[in-house]
Design a protein around this motif. Structure first.
Motif, PDB file in Angstrom:
ATOM      1  N   GLN A 327      -3.615 -21.354  -3.013  1.00  0.00           N
ATOM      2  CA  GLN A 327      -2.248 -20.943  -2.728  1.00  0.00           C
ATOM      3  C   GLN A 327      -1.396 -21.177  -3.964  1.00  0.00           C
ATOM      4  OE1 GLN A 327      -0.437 -22.814   0.672  1.00  0.00           O
ATOM      5  NE2 GLN A 327       1.437 -21.598   0.546  1.00  0.00           N
ATOM      6  N   SER A 328      -0.899 -20.102  -4.529  1.00  0.00           N
ATOM      7  CA  SER A 328      -0.092 -20.168  -5.737  1.00  0.00           C
ATOM      8  C   SER A 328      -0.865 -20.892  -6.839  1.00  0.00           C
ATOM      9  CB  SER A 328       1.241 -20.864  -5.435  1.00  0.00           C
ATOM     10  OG  SER A 328       2.081 -20.829  -6.557  1.00  0.00           O
ATOM     11  N   ASN A 329      -0.308 -21.952  -7.409  1.00  0.00           N
ATOM     12  CA  ASN A 329      -0.975 -22.684  -8.482  1.00  0.00           C
ATOM     13  C   ASN A 329      -1.878 -23.807  -7.982  1.00  0.00           C
ATOM     14  OD1 ASN A 329       0.326 -21.087 -10.337  1.00  0.00           O
ATOM     15  ND2 ASN A 329       1.951 -22.552 -10.765  1.00  0.00           N
ATOM     16  N   TRP A 330      -1.989 -23.967  -6.664  1.00  0.00           N
ATOM     17  CA  TRP A 330      -2.780 -25.055  -6.095  1.00  0.00           C
ATOM     18  C   TRP A 330      -4.110 -24.529  -5.554  1.00  0.00           C
ATOM     19  CZ3 TRP A 330      -1.270 -30.061  -6.513  1.00  0.00           C
ATOM     20  CH2 TRP A 330       0.061 -30.306  -6.834  1.00  0.00           C
ATOM     21  N   GLN A 331      -5.134 -25.367  -5.654  1.00  0.00           N
ATOM     22  CA  GLN A 331      -6.427 -25.038  -5.059  1.00  0.00           C
ATOM     23  C   GLN A 331      -7.083 -26.316  -4.547  1.00  0.00           C
ATOM     24  OE1 GLN A 331      -9.524 -23.240  -7.558  1.00  0.00           O
ATOM     25  NE2 GLN A 331     -10.067 -21.901  -5.853  1.00  0.00           N
ATOM     26  N   LEU A 332      -7.575 -26.252  -3.318  1.00  0.00           N
ATOM     27  CA  LEU A 332      -8.246 -27.384  -2.681  1.00  0.00           C
ATOM     28  C   LEU A 332      -9.699 -27.014  -2.433  1.00  0.00           C
ATOM     29  CD1 LEU A 332      -8.198 -30.146  -1.122  1.00  0.00           C
ATOM     30  CD2 LEU A 332      -7.601 -28.805   0.919  1.00  0.00           C
ATOM     31  N   GLY A 333     -10.613 -27.925  -2.767  1.00  0.00           N
ATOM     32  CA  GLY A 333     -12.033 -27.697  -2.548  1.00  0.00           C
ATOM     33  C   GLY A 333     -12.660 -28.822  -1.738  1.00  0.00           C
ATOM     34  N   LEU A 334     -13.481 -28.470  -0.752  1.00  0.00           N
ATOM     35  CA  LEU A 334     -14.208 -29.421   0.083  1.00  0.00           C
ATOM     36  C   LEU A 334     -15.653 -28.958   0.184  1.00  0.00           C
ATOM     37  CD1 LEU A 334     -11.642 -29.775   3.030  1.00  0.00           C
ATOM     38  CD2 LEU A 334     -11.976 -31.399   1.151  1.00  0.00           C
ATOM     39  N   GLY A 335     -16.602 -29.888  -0.016  1.00  0.00           N
ATOM     40  CA  GLY A 335     -18.006 -29.505   0.052  1.00  0.00           C
ATOM     41  C   GLY A 335     -18.901 -30.659   0.443  1.00  0.00           C
ATOM     42  N   VAL A 336     -20.000 -30.355   1.138  1.00  0.00           N
ATOM     43  CA  VAL A 336     -21.020 -31.344   1.483  1.00  0.00           C
ATOM     44  C   VAL A 336     -22.389 -30.728   1.222  1.00  0.00           C
ATOM     45  CG1 VAL A 336     -19.669 -32.596   3.200  1.00  0.00           C
ATOM     46  CG2 VAL A 336     -20.963 -30.581   3.896  1.00  0.00           C
ATOM     47  N   ALA A 337     -23.360 -31.572   0.887  1.00  0.00           N
ATOM     48  CA  ALA A 337     -24.713 -31.110   0.603  1.00  0.00           C
ATOM     49  C   ALA A 337     -25.715 -32.140   1.100  1.00  0.00           C
ATOM     50  CB  ALA A 337     -24.904 -30.875  -0.896  1.00  0.00           C
TER      51      ALA A 337
END
Length: 395
Positions: A327-337
């Motif tokens: 969103q706009s200049n922000w980015q959120l990342g979530l991940g599991v492996a």
């Protein structure tokens, strides 16, 4: 007084970052101008740029809150592209990664927290500057006259790991996830940089896409950074991979198979990626799976001294889920492996990562991240958590 001093510090930092950005832009224009002037004496482009320069650097600092280790790492790369005509180019990739200090090696030993660690090593396991890729590429090879899909034929010293199971969600440790288990599918036993040939046809709504790749089974990392062994070795084993791609609306499905003769391993993998643009941003989801069989024999796997020809089958399976919200200049990342290996003794480990990135400028982004590892009770790994800061510059 404290508020004024704090505001002054913030303003100074912003001013300093702005100066760095302007300096990088000026440096890029200067280098591009000089190289273009030299090259234009021998070649005059018509409607396309003859020379391209893409460079990026990444600086990460992280600490392990459970064991008390902390370390920082710097890496950089530059790609020089020479456009021969509208379809063909020659690309040279130069890469550098810093040698981790003792605490950095201890962090890496707990679990591989960064895909950019130990990527350029010499025979003494020290970081160095190296030519990682050098190849010729044709963007119109074997393209059908009425086809609207893009295709690429690439031949030379290639990044094999970066050419299999690719996507736009979790494939770049500079701006996306850092955990190797989320950057790539770890069940695919690829060499790193080695001689190869790759053909890619991108999928479209009406046409099937695919990737075909053949290379040597061992790369620079396997040969302790020795180019002579990689480029001149005789009777080299092969790594072969093929992948089919389907695109339906906002989703894309990949299904692939591979074989590494040097590792005596074969495997299959699949991936599903989904993008959903909305009014306030975009949501993206990636699900990866892989299954590998590897035949092992010899002294290392021998359990009965009377059976010199004893062999065992090692199975390796992976499952990872990664998502991003932009969103706009922000980015959120979530991940599991999750990774699991089964032989004489089962091994299972679970890892996760969360990061938040803010893009200060087209060339500058800053992100904070947290990483976790939860091994099973039978594993010899330990539970650990890493947290850190990443600064990425691109120009």
């Amino acid at each position: 007084m404290r508020q004024s001093l704090f505001s002054l510090k913030i303003s100074a930092r912003r001013y300093g970052i702005g100066k760095v950005v302007q300096l990088l832009i000026t440096l890029k224009l200067f280098i591009s101008g000089v190289l273009f002037s030299i090259h234009s004496q021998a070649y005059t482009p018509k409607d396309e740029q003859a020379l391209t320069i893409d460079a990026s650097t990444i600086w990460t600092t992280q600490q392990n809150t459970k064991q008390g280790f902390s370390s920082s790492l710097f890496s950089a790369n530059i790609d020089l592209g020479l456009q021969l005509n509208t379809q063909q180019l020659i690309q040279l990739g130069i890469e550098y990664s810093q040698t981790p200090d003792e605490q950095g090696q201890a962090l890496f030993a707990l679990f591989e927290s960064s895909a950019d660690v130990l990527t350029t090593q010499d025979a003494n396991e020290a970081g160095r500057v190296q030519i990682s890729t050098f190849y010729w590429q044709d963007s119109g090879a074997f393209k059908q006259p009425n086809s609207n899909t893009d295709s690429e034929l690439t031949i030379g010293l290639l990044d094999i790991e970066g050419g299999v199971d690719t996507n736009g969600i979790a494939n770049d440790e500079n701006t996306q996830f850092l955990l190797p288990a989320l950057v790539n599918n770890t069940s695919i036993y690829t060499p790193d940089y080695t001689l190869g040939i790759r053909y890619v046809k991108q999928p479209s709504e009406n046409e099937l896409g695919y990737t075909l790749l053949v290379s040597r089974s061992e790369g620079l990392a396997d040969k302790q950074g020795n180019y002579a062994d990689v480029l001149m070795q005789g009777n080299s084993q092969l790594f072969i991979a093929s992948e089919l791609k389907w695109r339906v609306n906002n989703s894309e499905v990949h299904l692939g198979a591979w074989k590494n003769r040097a590792e005596a391993a074969t495997g299959i993998y699949s991936a599903l990626q989904y993008h959903q643009p909305i009014s306030t941003g975009e949501f993206a989801l990636l699900v990866r799976m892989g299954f590998t069989k590897q035949q092992q024999s010899g002294v290392e796997t021998q359990t009965d001294i009377t059976s010199l020809e004893f062999k065992q089958t090692l199975t390796h399976s992976t499952l990872s889920v990664a998502s991003t919200w932009t969103q706009s200049n922000w980015q959120l990342g979530l991940g599991v492996a999750t990774e699991r290996q089964q032989a004489f003794q089962d091994f299972e480990a679970h890892q996760g990562e969360a990061w938040l990135k803010y893009t200060l400028h087209d060339m500058v982004s800053v992100s904070v991240f947290n990483q976790w590892q939860w091994p099973d009770k039978q594993s010899n790994r330990v539970q650990a958590r890493h947290s850190g800061l990443r600064l990425s510059l691109q120009f």
